[in-house]
Design an enzyme around this catalytic site. Structure first.
Site: not given
Length: 536
Positions: A473-474
């Site tokens: 989930h950057p």
């Protein structure tokens, strides 16, 4: 040289939404550039095909981070979509808006106009939600399916354990009461993955004013002074340029968008000077403030059948395949992540601070080969897992070369704050309490080492450092905020100090949301598109 009103770089979750909305009225010409290829692949469309595309370089960038001190010097694997639909074409399908306070925090951090009350209508605009009784709510393009009745029956032990612990139960993580445990909604339609490409882009491509170019890797944004004029891209070995009459919009995600800014001369001046890149705009925040969710899983052999029994043996695969082929149902039509929730690590916590997962499947054998395939274990097993919902650690992503084909330097800097370390201990304690419940004792045959119940506080942290990994989930590497306050774009998503250039993707999140990030990325693009059209 060709000209378009809008050039959108990246056909991922955000880019697909932008292409649809910006071309909808027919008055604007839109070019969508995608470095990857077509998403028309069987393993992409099959919901549980996640395990087949996880390491497939044909559709996946397969990034690796730098060795990280927070993880004891280990690197992390960061898969990202290299395909039409971006990561919405290769993710685990969970649709989670996030918690209302996430967006109020955005507003309070300088992103005016992005509070929960501001963004909620835009979630509703994109959603068509299919309930347990097959009725639908909403008229948006993206189908979100409630699969609670189709989830594996082993999940009942997780819910019983949560009840023993006094945890809340929720029927809808995307409803008015998202706190608690429940079954995750997934982005499927008719038993098949419903990606951003399926929901938004494919219908829009029927319009003559929208063009999509695949296998087109953008090399840089072109400028006339401080004004973005277009982009230069490479396709089939040929370098082309295209001009934007209106705006250039970067939607490459939290890794590609800051990299493209930097390689175009927008970023930290010392980095650009060292790499010999002419500086268009010095901004140290480009590539900074990188955030990600990191989780740890505790694995167990189970005392009753789980998904392993259905998907590990050849006859189980055959049966599941026939069930899917005949009715688009069965385990192949679901995500491996079936239930979990948002809970408080202790009763005095101000708000939910942990996200939980319970998966009725285990993978203990490391996949191998050029395109490794993740296969379930040959014995019944399950996983309980947690991640700190709102980590405070922030890292960086920077280009390593003026050549856009060179992989970037990704430095997550996990667990670099005491608050994040405290959440690791709190989450470990919660897991210990869960597996000690009567309900879980009924399901556990034997723990697969390490056994979380044997770990003290130091052991929980050491184990987390040794085994935890990214949840992919950057966000926040071009964060939205106030000019001069460690931000790259304003609330209008325009890049500070430049004209005709915006960033619209998860990189602009002021901070990471509490859950999976695909849904808020889609919402953000839908809201941004309206702002772009108003400016036009």
């Amino acid at each position: 040289m060709q000209e378009f009103d809008y050039i959108v770089v990246g056909a991922g979750s955000a880019g697909c939404v932008l292409a649809d909305r910006l071309s909808e009225n027919g008055r604007h010409s839109v070019l969508l550039l995608e470095a990857g290829g077509s998403d028309r692949r069987f393993w992409i469309k099959l919901p549980i095909g996640y395990g087949r595309v996880f390491y497939d370089e044909r559709v996946n960038w397969k990034f690796e981070t730098e060795p990280d001190a927070g993880l004891g010097g280990r690197s992390s694997y960061w898969p990202r979509g290299k395909v039409v639909g971006g990561s919405s074409s290769i993710n685990a399908l969970l649709y989670v808006r996030g918690l209302p306070h996430d967006f109020d925090d955005w507003r309070d951090g300088g992103a005016s106009g992005w509070s929960w009350d501001d963004v909620r209508p835009y979630f509703e605009k994109v959603e068509r939600r299919i309930a347990l009784d097959e009725t639908s709510e909403g008229s948006g393009p993206l189908q979100i399916t409630n699969v609670a009745r189709r989830a594996h029956r082993a999940n009942r032990h997780f819910f019983a354990a949560a009840e023993e612990m006094g945890l809340e139960r929720t029927a809808d993580f995307n409803g008015n009461a998202p706190e608690g445990v429940g079954t995750y909604d997934i982005t499927t339609r008719g038993g098949m993955r419903h990606s951003a490409a399926d929901a938004f882009l494919r219908p829009a491509l029927k319009r003559r004013n929208l063009a999509l170019l695949t296998h087109a890797r953008v090399r840089r944004v072109t400028f006339d002074g401080k004004v973005a004029t277009g982009v230069e891209y490479e396709r089939n070995g040929v370098v082309e340029s295209v001009r934007a009459r209106g705006e250039v919009i970067l939607s490459g995600g939290a890794i590609a968008s800051p990299g493209l800014l930097q390689i175009s001369g927008v970023g930290p001046a010392p980095l650009l000077a060292r790499l010999g890149i002419p500086i268009v705009k010095d901004n140290p925040a480009v590539g900074g403030n990188l955030q990600d969710h990191i989780a740890i899983s505790y694995l167990y052999e189970a005392s009753e059948p789980t998904l392993n029994n259905q998907l590990a043996p050849w006859w189980g695969k055959l049966r599941a395949g026939l069930q899917y082929a005949m009715a688009r149902s069965g385990p192949l039509s679901l995500s491996v992540n079936q239930c979990g929730g948002f809970v408080r690590s202790h009763p005095k916590a101000a708000r939910p601070d942990l996200q939980l997962y319970f998966n009725p499947v285990t993978y203990t054998t490391a996949p191998s080969g050029k395109r490794p395939i993740i296969n379930p274990d040959p014995f019944p097993g399950f996983v309980v897992s947690f991640q700190p919902a709102r980590p405070t650690s922030r890292g960086r992503v920077d280009i390593a070369s003026p050549d856009i084909a060179t992989p970037p330097r990704i430095e997550p800097r996990y667990l670099s704050t005491n608050e994040d370390l405290d959440k690791v201990v709190a989450g470990g304690r919660l897991m210990q309490a869960m597996v000690a419940t009567k309900a879980m004792r009924k399901l556990i045959r034997v723990p697969i080492e390490p056994d979380v119940e044997t770990l003290d506080e130091a052991g929980l942290v050491a184990d987390f450092r040794a085994r935890a990994g990214s949840v992919f989930h950057p966000t926040s590497s071009c964060r939205m905020g106030r000019e001069g306050e460690d931000a790259v774009v304003g609330p209008d998503l325009k890049v500070f100090g430049l004209s005709k250039l915006r960033v619209v993707d998860a990189s602009v999140f002021p901070n990471i949301t509490s859950g999976n990030t695909n849904a808020p990325t889609i919402m953000l693009a839908r809201k941004a598109a309206d702002a772009i059209l108003r400016d036009a």
